[in-house]
Design a protein around this motif. Sequence first.
Motif, PDB file in Angstrom:
ATOM      1  N   GLU A 193       0.769  -1.340   0.013  1.00 60.98           N
ATOM      2  CA  GLU A 193       0.075   0.186   0.005  1.00 60.98           C
ATOM      3  C   GLU A 193       0.888   1.250  -0.067  1.00 60.98           C
ATOM      4  N   LEU A 194       2.369   0.998   0.035  1.00 56.20           N
ATOM      5  CA  LEU A 194       3.033   2.231   0.226  1.00 56.20           C
ATOM      6  C   LEU A 194       2.916   3.464  -1.131  1.00 56.20           C
ATOM      7  N   GLN A 195       2.769   4.499  -0.781  1.00 53.85           N
ATOM      8  CA  GLN A 195       2.677   5.564  -1.704  1.00 53.85           C
ATOM      9  C   GLN A 195       3.838   6.450  -1.718  1.00 53.85           C
ATOM     10  N   GLY A 196       3.998   7.559  -2.319  1.00 53.35           N
ATOM     11  CA  GLY A 196       4.990   8.364  -2.356  1.00 53.35           C
ATOM     12  C   GLY A 196       4.677   9.529  -3.252  1.00 53.35           C
ATOM     13  N   ALA A 197       5.313  10.933  -2.732  1.00 55.12           N
ATOM     14  CA  ALA A 197       5.142  12.118  -3.601  1.00 55.12           C
ATOM     15  C   ALA A 197       6.404  12.808  -3.348  1.00 55.12           C
ATOM     16  N   ALA A 198       6.809  13.715  -4.368  1.00 57.88           N
ATOM     17  CA  ALA A 198       8.229  14.503  -4.337  1.00 57.88           C
ATOM     18  C   ALA A 198       7.706  15.674  -5.147  1.00 57.88           C
ATOM     19  N   ASN A 214      -3.663  13.769  -6.107  1.00 58.95           N
ATOM     20  CA  ASN A 214      -2.315  14.584  -6.304  1.00 58.95           C
ATOM     21  C   ASN A 214      -1.368  14.669  -4.848  1.00 58.95           C
ATOM     22  N   ARG A 215      -0.671  13.662  -4.553  1.00 61.56           N
ATOM     23  CA  ARG A 215      -0.352  13.861  -2.968  1.00 61.56           C
ATOM     24  C   ARG A 215       0.752  14.803  -2.958  1.00 61.56           C
ATOM     25  N   ALA A 216       1.552  15.312  -3.872  1.00 66.99           N
ATOM     26  CA  ALA A 216       2.514  16.503  -3.746  1.00 66.99           C
ATOM     27  C   ALA A 216       1.790  17.794  -3.482  1.00 66.99           C
ATOM     28  N   LEU A 217       0.505  17.879  -3.889  1.00 64.80           N
ATOM     29  CA  LEU A 217      -0.251  19.070  -3.319  1.00 64.80           C
ATOM     30  C   LEU A 217      -1.294  18.942  -2.322  1.00 64.80           C
ATOM     31  N   LEU A 237      11.036  21.996 -10.940  1.00 61.14           N
ATOM     32  CA  LEU A 237      11.631  21.243 -11.955  1.00 61.14           C
ATOM     33  C   LEU A 237      10.829  20.026 -12.311  1.00 61.14           C
ATOM     34  N   ALA A 238      10.361  19.458 -11.220  1.00 58.60           N
ATOM     35  CA  ALA A 238       9.783  18.095 -11.259  1.00 58.60           C
ATOM     36  C   ALA A 238       8.638  17.778 -10.155  1.00 58.60           C
ATOM     37  N   LEU A 239       7.873  17.133 -10.488  1.00 55.06           N
ATOM     38  CA  LEU A 239       7.012  16.745  -9.467  1.00 55.06           C
ATOM     39  C   LEU A 239       6.235  15.150  -9.645  1.00 55.06           C
ATOM     40  N   ALA A 240       6.144  14.506  -8.502  1.00 54.74           N
ATOM     41  CA  ALA A 240       5.346  13.197  -8.579  1.00 54.74           C
ATOM     42  C   ALA A 240       4.339  13.313  -7.714  1.00 54.74           C
ATOM     43  N   GLY A 241       3.324  12.884  -8.029  1.00 50.52           N
ATOM     44  CA  GLY A 241       1.884  12.945  -7.233  1.00 50.52           C
ATOM     45  C   GLY A 241       1.617  11.671  -6.568  1.00 50.52           C
ATOM     46  N   GLY A 242       2.377  10.471  -6.917  1.00 53.12           N
ATOM     47  CA  GLY A 242       1.999   9.052  -6.403  1.00 53.12           C
ATOM     48  C   GLY A 242       3.125   8.224  -7.252  1.00 53.12           C
ATOM     49  N   ARG A 243       2.984   6.800  -6.577  1.00 53.21           N
ATOM     50  CA  ARG A 243       3.971   5.982  -7.228  1.00 53.21           C
ATOM     51  C   ARG A 243       3.876   5.700  -8.643  1.00 53.21           C
ATOM     52  N   ARG A 244       2.674   5.934  -9.282  1.00 58.30           N
ATOM     53  CA  ARG A 244       2.536   5.941 -10.691  1.00 58.30           C
ATOM     54  C   ARG A 244       2.741   7.155 -11.459  1.00 58.30           C
ATOM     55  N   PHE A 276      19.151  19.414   0.182  1.00 58.01           N
ATOM     56  CA  PHE A 276      19.393  20.313  -1.028  1.00 58.01           C
ATOM     57  C   PHE A 276      21.021  20.195  -1.310  1.00 58.01           C
ATOM     58  N   ASP A 277      21.357  20.301  -2.582  1.00 57.09           N
ATOM     59  CA  ASP A 277      22.922  20.432  -3.092  1.00 57.09           C
ATOM     60  C   ASP A 277      23.008  22.096  -3.502  1.00 57.09           C
ATOM     61  N   GLY A 278      24.027  22.194  -4.238  1.00 54.83           N
ATOM     62  CA  GLY A 278      24.362  23.719  -4.690  1.00 54.83           C
ATOM     63  C   GLY A 278      23.144  24.200  -5.543  1.00 54.83           C
ATOM     64  N   GLU A 279      22.276  23.504  -6.335  1.00 54.84           N
ATOM     65  CA  GLU A 279      21.678  23.868  -7.446  1.00 54.84           C
ATOM     66  C   GLU A 279      20.081  23.344  -7.119  1.00 54.84           C
ATOM     67  N   ARG A 280      19.656  22.347  -6.483  1.00 56.60           N
ATOM     68  CA  ARG A 280      18.510  21.741  -6.344  1.00 56.60           C
ATOM     69  C   ARG A 280      18.130  21.211  -4.941  1.00 56.60           C
ATOM     70  N   LEU A 281      16.900  21.563  -4.804  1.00 59.37           N
ATOM     71  CA  LEU A 281      16.147  21.067  -3.664  1.00 59.37           C
ATOM     72  C   LEU A 281      15.244  20.033  -3.973  1.00 59.37           C
ATOM     73  N   ALA A 282      15.101  18.992  -3.077  1.00 64.95           N
ATOM     74  CA  ALA A 282      14.140  17.846  -3.415  1.00 64.95           C
ATOM     75  C   ALA A 282      13.414  17.500  -2.016  1.00 64.95           C
ATOM     76  N   VAL A 283      12.097  17.408  -1.998  1.00 63.51           N
ATOM     77  CA  VAL A 283      11.612  16.759  -0.787  1.00 63.51           C
ATOM     78  C   VAL A 283      10.695  15.823  -1.242  1.00 63.51           C
ATOM     79  N   VAL A 284      11.147  14.375  -0.474  1.00 64.14           N
ATOM     80  CA  VAL A 284      10.451  13.347  -0.635  1.00 64.14           C
ATOM     81  C   VAL A 284       9.403  13.058   0.573  1.00 64.14           C
TER      82      VAL A 284
END
Lengths: 763, 168
Positions: free
Chosen positions: A422-427, A452-455, A438-445, A663-671
């Motif tokens: 049942e695991l889901q994810g967003a990023a 849209n879990r990201a929002l 730059l990128a957005l994922a609202g679920g595992r698929r 984050f690194d020198g250019e990008r931030l990612a939240v998962v």
Amino acid sequence: MARKKTRKTRSRRRRKGRRFPIPWIKLAFAALALLAAYIAFLDFQVYRQFEGKRWSLPARVYARPLELYVGLALSPSAFADELRALGYRFVSRPRRPGEVARDGSRFRLVTRPFRFWDGAEPSRDLRLEFSGARLESLGDGARRPVALARLDPLEIGSIHTARQEDRVLLRLSDVPPELVQALIAVEDRDFYRHHGISLRAIGRALLANLRAGSVVQGGSTLTQQLVKNFFLSSDRSLWRKLNEALMALLLELRYDKDEILEAYINEIYLAQDGQRAIHGFGLGSRYYFQRPVEELDTARIALLVGMVKGPSYYNPRRHPERARERRNLVLRIMREQGIISRAEEQRARTAPLGLVEAAEGTSKTFPAFVDLVRRQLRRDYREDDLTSEGLKIFTTLDPQVQWALQKSLARRIAAFGRAQPELQGAALVTSASNGEVLALAGGRRAGFAGFNRALDARRQVGSLLKPAVYLTALEQPRRYTLATRIDDGPLEIESGGELWRPENYDHSFHGEVLLYQGLAHSYNVATVRLGLELGVEAVIRTLRRLGVGGPLRPWPSLFLGATELSPLEVTQIYQTLASGGFHTPLRAIRAVLDETDQPLQRYPLSVQRVVDPVPALLITRALQLVVAEGTARSLAGRFRADAGLAGKTGTTDGLRDSWYAGFDGERLAVVWLGRDDNQPMGLTGAAGALQVWADLFRRSGVSVLRPAVPEAIEWHAIDRETGGLADNGCGDPVQLPFSTASALPEPVSCRAAPRRWLKRLLR
Amino acid sequence: MKTLPLLLLVLTTLAACTSTPRRYYPPVVEQGDAAAGRDEVPPGEPLEPGASRPAPRATRAVVALLDQARAQLRAGDPDAAAAVLERALRIEPRNPRLWSQLAWVRLRQDLPAQAEQMALKSNALAGGDARLQAANWRIIAKARRLRNDADGAVAAERMARDLEARRP
């Protein structure tokens, strides 16, 4: 008398009969008027349809264009992926726009011209050479160096209503003449001579059908076919046909031939793609060949023209042989009509059908991201305008990052999913300096629309909020430094009439720790104690500055993240941290152009300093130490030692939410990882979300994070045990920045004093 | 007359399945060049005082974009210049000179609050470059004056003078 009477009656009747014609004429006039009214009505209908279709264009959504310049960090294979997604054709010698030749890490291509919000980009002949994962040289056809060029942007979606069909509008002048000529030759040879209906064509069709004994040929003109397409009905009654013929005549009275032809080219039904009807040669060309109609060769033109007669019967994907025969028939007609030479016909006859499926692993639809775009647009536009005005929306999506994110998330969730189906994810991934998403994922698929879990997923954030507590402290340089000792011993507080005893994740207490260690190891008790010293209101004020908009409960449990936020809201908080204390509103759109390429709106970069440079550096250093020696230290070994990555893990009660923001020198990612029903799923931030983050940055590459160091900063080596200034005898001290406004810690002599841990052990 | 009900039916169904074409365009939101004509930069001069040579880190691409932004500013189109500078910042997000140039352009766009913020961002990245920092404080002073903050402007000018005095 009787006779007379009869005669009289007769004559009366006759007289009556003479009086009658007047109402009959009235009736005839009335009928004529009704007919006229009906024709006027049909005229209005056909006019409305024609104008409506002409202008009802869904907004098209584009990814960021790929900028090419020497020094660009990009691998040749990633470049090839992007070209494939854009529908560039790999050939041995590129001549026309949209063609590319590849020789290992060397490319030669002819770019497509494109109109951007800040000007036009012409078609260019480019030579590129990569070295490793970097663009090493960029030149034109004559090998003169080129400073900067950009490709046409990937189209990633359109905004249309559920009922509406998707379309790519073509101007007649954009359509290859060969296609127009072939269409007329095959479907309606008298097009430029008739007035909407062609008696000659009907006669010819009748003759052919009689000869064959069945319907083999239609006598419909292009105009009639267009009318039929407008009202899309399978009704074949005589009434319907009469109506169509009438409307065809009316259409010809109102519009000239080229306008009708242009409408036809954009309207004709060509295929069905699931729920989506493919109308017009523009979209048809992209659907079957992944390229614009301007770039079609003779064989493909003939294939498309052949499909007009029966899009499902001649569907080249389902019935390749049938489609090939039909194409070759079209080619023969083209040769007979002098549109192509015999040699051209021969060459095209032997060509394959040339169908191209969308490139594998480089999908072009990102519904979750387009969802964010749509929501941002709704603030400024009416839904109607978005679905009908043909707007061009230039977004910030980076397909390379998006593909990497989708792969990382899908792969990691699949691995964890064996134990947790049942695991889901967003990023979300953003550009650290300007807030572009730059990128957005609202679920595992990722390729599927849906929740849209990201929002929209609002989840407990846990330790992700801790940096706000530590930042609040570090903004008081006379009171706190990164080396200040704080107490992680047992704590009891009264909160809401209840006694609360916060515990650490490892269920033990760590005594006195240095301030940075409280954050790096995510010690709950030390954090609560620090928060209480500062006051919950002060921490809330900090959170507001960082970008939290929603309600926050002023309870001590807030220090441990007892509040629910969406991944998007978390990203906004960390955006401020990643950009050195400048609040930068997240943006998914750069600009909007209208149908004629005039800029309607720009979404300019804006920043707001909400944290002073000194505390901004101190908190960044603390977040780097989370990776260097804290809860995220499993990252440190996986990237180059000097990468300087910064971030924070987050885990909630019972392992219901697994977070990582880094984050690194250019990008931030939240998962975020978790279950939709909020049940435990067994992963900490480090074991779950952090793994996705690591996978993502391994795929897309890291850039070194070297935070800007303000002048009012001094660096000192600090003894990890005591927090004192270390001397040469202290093994492995930690380098910490101090505000020049802070009092420095006392020096310790590690040689002289017995180790503190020894003391603690003896106690 | 038998066809009349049928006719009416056809009419109503046809009427039901058509939509009204409408042409409505939302207004252009971004500021026009209301600020054009003010603070004209003489041809050949750098955008922002003190940045006479390209930064050592600037790549060819960024130099080309800077030239383009200058030309657009001279042509009285600060909005276009801003778009080009944002493009350059995507290539070199940590280049303090680009932020400083954008601050200057924001002034020309009549956006003094953003001009100050961009100048602060430039200063945060400027390291020990006192000359650039002084230039940024001059921009901040101008921005504050435009917002009727005379005291703030004086303070910013003092910062600029202090930084300028540091240079030999």
